[in-house]
Design an enzyme around this catalytic site. Structure first.
Site, PDB file in Angstrom:
ATOM      1  N   ASP A 119      -1.688  -5.764  17.247  1.00 44.51           N
ATOM      2  CA  ASP A 119      -0.679  -6.783  17.492  1.00 44.51           C
ATOM      3  C   ASP A 119       0.193  -6.296  18.651  1.00 44.51           C
ATOM      4  O   ASP A 119       0.147  -5.127  19.039  1.00 44.51           O
ATOM      5  CB  ASP A 119       0.133  -6.993  16.209  1.00 44.51           C
ATOM      6  CG  ASP A 119       0.911  -8.299  16.251  1.00 44.51           C
ATOM      7  OD1 ASP A 119       0.736  -9.062  17.224  1.00 44.51           O
ATOM      8  OD2 ASP A 119       1.697  -8.553  15.327  1.00 44.51           O
ATOM      9  N   CYS A 305      -7.352  -5.863 -15.169  1.00 38.79           N
ATOM     10  CA  CYS A 305      -8.201  -5.512 -14.030  1.00 38.79           C
ATOM     11  C   CYS A 305      -9.005  -4.285 -14.429  1.00 38.79           C
ATOM     12  O   CYS A 305      -8.544  -3.485 -15.248  1.00 38.79           O
ATOM     13  CB  CYS A 305      -7.301  -5.197 -12.828  1.00 38.79           C
ATOM     14  SG  CYS A 305      -8.156  -4.524 -11.402  1.00 38.79           S
TER      15      CYS A 305
HETATM   16 ZN   LIG Z   1      -6.821  -2.734 -10.744  1.00 36.43          ZN
END
Ligand SMILES: [Zn+2]
Length: 516
Positions: A119, A305
């Site tokens: 950038d 998760c």
């Molecule tokens: Zn995770």
């Protein structure tokens, strides 16, 4: 970018495909489309200076040279990162890194063999009002440090900016893009940021201008405030406007977009590249990303998760880690969930069920529902890009009635001619008093026997359909009836709601099936 400035570019697929796996013929040779679903696509971005191709949709983790939460080499070896982004202007002004970047090059400085985008300092310009470098100087600097994709200094005009100011800043951005064309940037690809605030016509115009330059990648800029404010409907409006000004072969980067909850939606709108500073910034203050939103570590009792971090730790043990360690582990989880979501999105494109994925993700937050509905508003644009045949169509909610497959089928009904003089459109069985019987299948409407086994008419639907499905079916009936003025139609329905019956054409006989 590092600080959440948007850099974007998005690509759209422009012509209807005869098959879902047709290969696209690009005009910009660096970008080749492999597969598509809706306006979403899987592509390959060739980055000549790095000597690599990057599969899109791709995530570019943001590397702050002064604050490397996770080393670039680790991003490559453990997360499979093919591309990353860093801030050329920070390197330009860094006593610590400037000379090393110039002598060693970014690939060695970061120990990263993929593609590196830089950038330009536009964010610093917009934050502090001035920067100590010119457009040409920062482009040459990016070239000299070995950036693979550089960026001119554009003006990131924020959302809700008055029209006159937006136009005047856009003029500056456009002149910077034109100036960038004449800078010797060697093999480095160059971003052509698209600005225009929340004015759709200016975004479209900016995109058309950017596409008309010889620059390569198209960041849709200054959308971060929209995402941070959960203004997903407006974000989709902005992307759609930009896509209207770009050709199909333009790689589009949703600049500053790094939250996995919106990847599916943004890809379905035609974005190809995302960059994430969020993985590190959020980790710094204890935030845990999921595809449904953001949680605070302090509020979690369980991890939803199964990434390495979440299997090796519980929220309690993670809270007990030293600050640096906890931040790194949270950043790792945030990256795992982001890369996993992009793989999920790509698999959905392959299987032709990206809309189903977007619809599931939209259920995670009301603002996402608005984004999804805004996407469906432009079903003509989606339809242009959507494969005509996919594996399955799952009708999941009233929103499914507005999918491009439904409107495409309705268009088809308006071209079908019906054999016979008296035709029954039936939610039940045949009736010998009619010359022909077609089944009624909400949300599509009448289905001729010859098409009953073809996509999308084989859709899986819940038994308890919503009113919108019947209303869409009534629209399908209308299209067929209008196309066949000499045929007498009767509709035999089973408990259709009044709103759907009211939407049927006047000249159709309506019978209600009995409970037999
Ligand atoms: Zn995770």
């Amino acid at each position: 970018m590092l600080d959440g400035v948007p850099t974007d570019s998005a690509i759209g697929i422009q012509s209807a495909y005869p098959s879902p796996h047709r290969r696209f013929v690009p005009m910009r040779e660096i970008f080749e489309l492999r597969d598509g679903d809706g306006a979403g696509r899987i592509g390959e971005l060739t980055v000549p200076r790095a000597g690599v191709t990057v599969e899109t949709p791709a995530l570019l983790p943001v590397i702050n040279p002064h604050l490397r939460t996770i080393e670039p080499a680790t991003l490559e070896s453990e997360f499979g990162a093919e591309i990353l982004i860093t801030n050329g202007y920070i390197l330009y002004g860094s006593d610590q890194f400037r000379d090393r970047a110039l002598s060693e090059g970014l690939a060695e400085l970061f120990d990263f063999s993929g593609a590196i985008m830089t950038d330009s300092g536009s964010f610093q310009l917009s934050e502090y009002g001035e920067i100590s470098v010119t457009n040409a100087e920062i482009l040459r600097f990016q070239r000299d440090i070995g950036s693979d994709i550089g960026t001119p200094i554009d003006i990131p005009t924020p959302p809700d900016t008055a029209r006159e100011r937006t136009k005047s800043e856009l003029k500056t951005t456009q002149s910077r893009l034109e100036a960038a064309e004449s800078v010797d940037t060697g093999e480095m690809l160059v971003n052509a940021p698209i600005q225009g605030s929340t004015h759709a016509d200016l975004r479209e115009e900016a995109a058309a201008h950017a596409y008309g330059t010889s620059l390569d990648v198209f960041p849709v800029g200054a959308v971060v405030p929209l995402m941070n404010g959960y203004r997903y409907a407006e974000m989709i409006e902005v992307v759609r406007a930009a896509k209207r000004g770009l050709g199909t072969d333009a790689p589009v980067h949703l600049f500053g977009a790094g939250h996995p909850m919106m990847f599916a939606l943004a890809v379905a709108a035609g974005c190809d590249l995302f960059d994430s500073a969020a993985y590190a910034l959020y980790a710094r203050d204890g935030r845990y990303l999921t595809v449904a939103g953001t949680d605070h570590l302090e509020d979690l009792d369980y991890f939803p998760c199964s990434c390495p971090v979440c299997t090796e730790h519980t929220p309690t043990t993670l809270r007990e880690c030293a600050d640096d360690r906890r931040e790194e582990l949270l950043a790792r989880h945030n990256l795992h969930v982001s890369y996993r979501e992009l793989r999920t999105v790509k698999q959905a494109i392959r299987e032709g069920n990206l809309f189903e994925l977007v619809e599931r993700r939209a259920r995670g937050h009301p603002a996402m529902v608005d984004g999804y509905r805004t996407l469906l508003d432009d079903s003509a644009a989606l339809e242009r890009h959507d494969p005509v045949s996919k594996a399955a169509f799952f009708y999941l909610s009233a929103d499914s009635a507005r999918r491009p497959e439904v409107s495409r089928y309705h268009d088809r009904l308006s071209r079908l001619s019906v054999p016979g003089e008296r035709v029954l459109l039936s939610a039940g069985g045949d009736n010998s008093r009619f010359d022909e019987t077609w089944r009624l299948r909400p949300p599509f409407g009448p289905v001729p026997p010859a098409l009953s086994d073809s996509y999308p008419l084989t859709a899986e639907r819940p038994d308890r359909l919503d009113r919108e499905a019947y209303e869409a079916a009534a629209r399908g009936v209308s299209r067929l009836v209008e196309a066949n003025p000499d045929v007498q139609f009767a509709v035999a329905h089973w408990r259709w709601p009044d709103a759907a019956l009211d939407a049927l054409p006047e000249r159709v006989d309506v019978l209600e099936l009995g409970e037999e």
